[in-house]
Design an enzyme around this catalytic site. Structure first.
Site, PDB file in Angstrom:
ATOM      1  N   GLY A  29      -3.412   4.623   4.610  1.00  0.00           N
ATOM      2  CA  GLY A  29      -4.483   4.700   3.614  1.00  0.00           C
ATOM      3  C   GLY A  29      -4.095   5.306   2.280  1.00  0.00           C
ATOM      4  N   MET A  46      -4.160  -4.853   8.592  1.00  0.00           N
ATOM      5  CA  MET A  46      -3.142  -5.652   9.272  1.00  0.00           C
ATOM      6  C   MET A  46      -3.717  -6.765  10.141  1.00  0.00           C
ATOM      7  SD  MET A  46      -0.588  -4.223   7.986  1.00  0.00           S
ATOM      8  CE  MET A  46       0.857  -4.761   8.881  1.00  0.00           C
ATOM      9  N   HIS A  60       0.032  -6.403  -1.921  1.00  0.00           N
ATOM     10  CA  HIS A  60       1.209  -6.781  -1.145  1.00  0.00           C
ATOM     11  C   HIS A  60       2.450  -6.199  -1.822  1.00  0.00           C
ATOM     12  CE1 HIS A  60       3.561  -9.156   1.646  1.00  0.00           C
ATOM     13  NE2 HIS A  60       4.342  -9.489   0.638  1.00  0.00           N
TER      14      HIS A  60
HETATM   15  C1  GRF Z   1       1.163  -1.065   1.448  1.00  0.00           C
HETATM   16  O1  GRF Z   1       2.534  -1.149   1.242  1.00  0.00           O
HETATM   17  C2  GRF Z   1       0.484  -2.364   1.090  1.00  0.00           C
HETATM   18  O2  GRF Z   1       1.093  -3.023   0.025  1.00  0.00           O
HETATM   19  C3  GRF Z   1       0.641  -3.171   2.354  1.00  0.00           C
HETATM   20  O3  GRF Z   1       0.466  -2.240   3.393  1.00  0.00           O
HETATM   21  C4  GRF Z   1       0.824  -0.945   2.928  1.00  0.00           C
HETATM   22  C5  GRF Z   1      -0.370  -0.060   3.170  1.00  0.00           C
HETATM   23  O4  GRF Z   1      -0.107   1.281   2.879  1.00  0.00           O
HETATM   24  N1  GRF Z   1      -0.300  -4.267   2.390  1.00  0.00           N
HETATM   25  P1  GRF Z   1      -1.284   2.327   2.799  1.00  0.00           P
HETATM   26  O5  GRF Z   1      -2.014   2.259   4.142  1.00  0.00           O
HETATM   27  O6  GRF Z   1      -2.182   1.945   1.657  1.00  0.00           O
HETATM   28  O7  GRF Z   1      -0.629   3.647   2.587  1.00  0.00           O
END
Ligand code: GRF
Length: 214
Positions: free
Chosen positions: A25, A103, A122
């Site tokens: 997050g 995810m 992404h």
């Molecule tokens: C990030 O690198 C985002 O680009 C990808 O998943 C990761 C999530 O990280 N889709 P976080 O949970 O926001 O720290």
């Protein structure tokens, strides 16, 4: 995506976000901080996780934001899971859905329920290196420049009109981890910017281009 489209009409004054997470997050935190620092004029209506143990849920609770957990394992199909999440987002009056390390793939019906109103972040310069572990993919490929992309979500994975991108050089001494850390800094900068641009309106989708009024 083909043809022309435009921002969803109506509800222009509504700046309510629904943020979907599965883990750490840190992008959620970047959005929370940008709102607190008034760099982003928005309100997070709800943070939804498909995992009860997502650390991002604690970030939301600390900020006083409502949370909901929809454990995908408890649904008999992807469609049923998607429908439950969509109902919750609508119930909370969400105008823009922000995927932040979420995810799970969202199906056609979910995407259709929020036309041009779902963003994803992404960790690569799309269309290069779609899918999981994009930072490692870029490092292994030996590209000299990679980065981060915020795009509007379509039913295809990591596709859809690009709202913001930031480039990050790959340095000779980089490991996949050090590269990912520098990309993350750019993610945290461009995600709030992209959300602000989408909420502000005055843009249209032309083919697969996100075109902002000049
Ligand atoms: C990030 O690198 C985002 O680009 C990808 O998943 C990761 C999530 O990280 N889709 P976080 O949970 O926001 O720290």
């Amino acid at each position: 995506m083909s043809g022309q489209g435009s921002e969803p009409t109506g509800g222009r004054g509504n700046r309510r976000l629904g943020v979907l997470i599965s883990g750490r997050g840190s992008n959620l935190q970047a959005i929370i901080d940008a709102i607190a620092e008034r760099r982003l004029d928005a309100e997070i209506a709800v943070v939804i996780s498909n995992r009860r143990d997502a650390a991002g849920l604690d970030r939301a609770r600390r900020a006083g934001i409502g949370t909901a957990v929809f454990s995908h394992a408890s649904y008999e199909s992807r469609e049923a899971f998607d429908a439950a999440v969509a109902v919750e987002l609508k119930r909370r009056g969400v105008r823009l859905v922000c995927l932040a390390g979420f995810m799970r793939l969202l199906g056609d019906s979910f995407v259709a329920a929020f036309p041009n109103a779902i963003l994803n972040i992404h960790p690569s310069l799309l269309p290069a290196f779609v899918g999981l572990d994009a930072q490692r993919q870029a490092w292994e490929h030996g590209v000299r420049v990679t980065g981060a992309t915020v795009h509007i979500v379509t039913p295809e994975l990591d596709d859809g009109p690009i709202v913001r991108q930031a480039a990050v050089p790959v340095l000779p001494a980089d490991t996949p981890e050090s590269l990912a850390a520098r990309i993350l800094v750019e993610e945290h900068r461009i995600y709030p910017e992209a959300i602000q641009a989408v909420l502000d309106g005055g843009w249209r989708i032309d083919g697969r281009r996100f075109v902002e009024a000049s």
